[in-house]
Design a protein around this motif. Structure first.
Motif, short mmCIF file in Angstrom:
data_model
loop_
_atom_site.label_atom_id
_atom_site.label_comp_id
_atom_site.label_asym_id
_atom_site.label_seq_id
_atom_site.Cartn_x
_atom_site.Cartn_y
_atom_site.Cartn_z
N THR A 104 0.81 -1.22 0.00
CA THR A 104 0.00 0.00 0.00
C THR A 104 0.84 1.27 0.00
OG1 THR A 104 -0.16 -0.09 2.41
CG2 THR A 104 -1.92 -1.16 1.14
N SER A 105 2.12 1.17 0.32
CA SER A 105 3.00 2.33 0.33
C SER A 105 3.32 2.77 -1.09
CB SER A 105 4.29 1.98 1.07
OG SER A 105 5.34 2.87 0.72
N GLU A 106 3.12 4.05 -1.37
CA GLU A 106 3.45 4.56 -2.70
C GLU A 106 4.94 4.45 -2.99
OE1 GLU A 106 1.45 5.44 -5.10
OE2 GLU A 106 -0.34 5.09 -3.88
N ALA A 107 5.76 4.65 -1.97
CA ALA A 107 7.21 4.54 -2.16
C ALA A 107 7.60 3.11 -2.51
CB ALA A 107 7.94 5.00 -0.90
N ALA A 108 7.00 2.14 -1.83
CA ALA A 108 7.31 0.74 -2.11
C ALA A 108 6.80 0.35 -3.49
CB ALA A 108 6.72 -0.16 -1.04
N ARG A 109 5.61 0.81 -3.85
CA ARG A 109 5.08 0.51 -5.19
C ARG A 109 6.00 1.08 -6.27
NH1 ARG A 109 -1.45 1.88 -4.65
NH2 ARG A 109 -1.98 0.11 -3.28
N ARG A 110 6.49 2.28 -6.06
CA ARG A 110 7.37 2.88 -7.07
C ARG A 110 8.68 2.10 -7.16
NH1 ARG A 110 8.01 7.90 -9.75
NH2 ARG A 110 10.17 8.14 -10.45
N ALA A 111 9.23 1.70 -6.02
CA ALA A 111 10.47 0.93 -6.05
C ALA A 111 10.29 -0.37 -6.81
CB ALA A 111 10.94 0.66 -4.62
N ILE A 112 9.20 -1.09 -6.52
CA ILE A 112 8.99 -2.42 -7.09
C ILE A 112 8.60 -2.35 -8.55
CG2 ILE A 112 7.51 -4.47 -6.93
CD1 ILE A 112 7.35 -3.81 -3.86
N LEU A 113 7.72 -1.43 -8.89
CA LEU A 113 7.17 -1.38 -10.24
C LEU A 113 8.01 -0.56 -11.21
CD1 LEU A 113 3.42 -0.88 -9.29
CD2 LEU A 113 4.40 -2.92 -10.36
N SER A 114 8.75 0.42 -10.72
CA SER A 114 9.44 1.35 -11.62
C SER A 114 10.95 1.41 -11.41
CB SER A 114 8.85 2.76 -11.47
OG SER A 114 7.47 2.77 -11.76
N ASP A 115 11.38 1.71 -10.19
CA ASP A 115 12.79 2.01 -9.97
C ASP A 115 13.69 0.79 -10.11
OD1 ASP A 115 12.02 4.61 -9.53
OD2 ASP A 115 12.09 4.48 -7.35
N THR A 116 13.30 -0.31 -9.46
CA THR A 116 14.14 -1.51 -9.54
C THR A 116 14.17 -2.09 -10.95
OG1 THR A 116 13.92 -2.00 -7.19
CG2 THR A 116 14.50 -3.84 -8.63
N PRO A 117 13.05 -2.19 -11.66
CA PRO A 117 13.14 -2.64 -13.06
C PRO A 117 14.02 -1.74 -13.92
CG PRO A 117 10.87 -2.74 -12.31
CD PRO A 117 11.65 -2.04 -11.23
N ALA A 118 13.94 -0.43 -13.71
CA ALA A 118 14.79 0.47 -14.50
C ALA A 118 16.26 0.19 -14.23
CB ALA A 118 14.45 1.93 -14.17
N ARG A 119 16.59 -0.02 -12.97
CA ARG A 119 17.99 -0.28 -12.61
C ARG A 119 18.47 -1.64 -13.13
NH1 ARG A 119 17.20 -0.31 -7.63
NH2 ARG A 119 17.43 -2.52 -7.11
N LEU A 120 17.67 -2.67 -12.96
CA LEU A 120 18.09 -4.02 -13.31
C LEU A 120 18.13 -4.25 -14.81
CD1 LEU A 120 18.85 -6.88 -12.25
CD2 LEU A 120 16.40 -7.42 -12.31
N TYR A 121 17.14 -3.69 -15.52
CA TYR A 121 16.99 -4.00 -16.95
C TYR A 121 17.50 -2.88 -17.86
CZ TYR A 121 14.04 -7.66 -15.03
OH TYR A 121 13.57 -8.73 -14.32
N GLY A 122 17.99 -1.79 -17.27
CA GLY A 122 18.56 -0.75 -18.12
C GLY A 122 17.53 0.13 -18.80
N PHE A 123 16.34 0.25 -18.23
CA PHE A 123 15.37 1.22 -18.76
C PHE A 123 15.78 2.62 -18.29
CE2 PHE A 123 12.41 -2.52 -18.35
CZ PHE A 123 12.09 -2.65 -19.69
N PRO A 124 15.42 3.65 -19.03
CA PRO A 124 15.61 5.00 -18.52
C PRO A 124 14.83 5.19 -17.23
CG PRO A 124 15.07 5.04 -20.86
CD PRO A 124 14.85 3.64 -20.39
#
Length: 294
Positions: A272-292
């Motif tokens: 339910t945390s917006e920060a956790a949702r952003r980390a899981i759905l956006s930030d970590t995929p960008a870092r791991l897979y090389g997305f902008p």
């Protein structure tokens, strides 16, 4: 005898819309691409549902748009063995919205790894649950060459069966190791089951990552049986978690065809945390897979 996928095995197209909007750059970190006009692996257990690459790519785009997802990671299916053409072609078609995870054999050559890396394939996968063509010993030997190309290892295993043996070796790997489907745990054994507890420790220390995917393979809708395990992993380290739908839900075995929108809702109910949702759905995929970065 091969069992062709019946019409009932097709994914819901489109899925239900989720109950909440997602952060910018949200990624479905675990989908597969099918096409009935690409060479199939002789050891497969089923055939893909009908449709060529263009048909399935359009289905994937509807899936992403309906769920509010901007990006996807296409995990090569064992149905095609070590011929990654369907996945590479799908990544090319989707452009910078997509990355791939490939499937190679033990002893893959530098030229094979180079070609995959240049095509946007960010890692290789092995499968302890269904078997396949890549072994743990093979991928351990390959790991330094994967590291040199910015690639990682993705693995499907059962935490309660395999993690005790794997954990010390995972800590020695020179590349990230990403575990699929919540570690495919024995839900009935609870959170204290030693293998799952080891997985949680690896995620907490940043040694491994885990995909919060495949809940429909562990329990029937509404998928709340897996909620405590998802919550435990997110609490351990949200930056070590990713979310994936496992679309289009192939090789169902005893599982029922899910609604990807309800799978996403089950995740949103727990996280339910917006920060956790952003980390899981956006930030970590960008870092791991090389997305902008979104």
């Amino acid at each position: 005898m091969l069992r062709p996928m019946h019409h009932a095995d097709l994914p819901l197209d489109p899925p239900s819309r989720p109950k909440a909007s997602l952060p910018p750059g949200a990624c479905d970190a675990h989908v597969h691409m099918l096409a009935d006009d690409y060479p199939l692996w002789e050891g497969r257990v089923e055939d893909p549902a009908p449709g060529g690459l263009e048909d399935w790519a359009l289905r994937l785009e509807r899936h992403l748009e309906t769920l509010g997802l901007a990006r996807a990671v296409i995990v090569h299916s064992i149905l095609y063995g070590g011929d990654n053409a369907v996945t590479v072609d799908a990544v090319s078609r989707l452009g910078d919205r997509a990355r791939g995870i490939g499937l190679v054999r033990d002893g893959a050559t530098d030229a094979e790894l180079d070609a995959l890396a240049e095509a946007g394939v960010m890692g290789v996968r092995l499968n302890y649950v269904h078997g396949g063509i890549l072994t743990w010993e093979g991928v351990r030997a390959m790991a330094p060459r994967l590291a040199a190309r910015g690639m990682h290892v993705q693995m499907l295993m059962n935490a309660h069966r395999h993690m005790e043996d794997l954990a010390p070796q995972v800590r020695e790997m020179p590349v990230p190791v990403v575990f699929d489907h919540i570690g495919w745990p024995d839900l009935g054994a609870g959170l204290a089951e030693p293998g799952f507890d080891m997985l949680r420790a690896l995620v907490a220390e940043g040694t491994a990552l885990v995909k919060l995917s495949g809940a429909y393979r562990l329990s029937d809708a509404p998928y709340d049986a897996a909620a405590a395990h998802v919550d435990a992993l997110v609490r351990a380290n949200p930056e070590g978690c990713l979310w994936g739908s496992d679309w289009p839900h192939i090789m169902l075995a005893d599982a029922k065809q899910p609604d990807a929108g309800r799978l996403l809702d089950a995740f949103l109910d727990v996280v339910t945390s917006e920060a956790a949702r952003r980390a899981i759905l956006s930030d970590t995929p960008a870092r791991l897979y090389g997305f902008p970065q979104p």
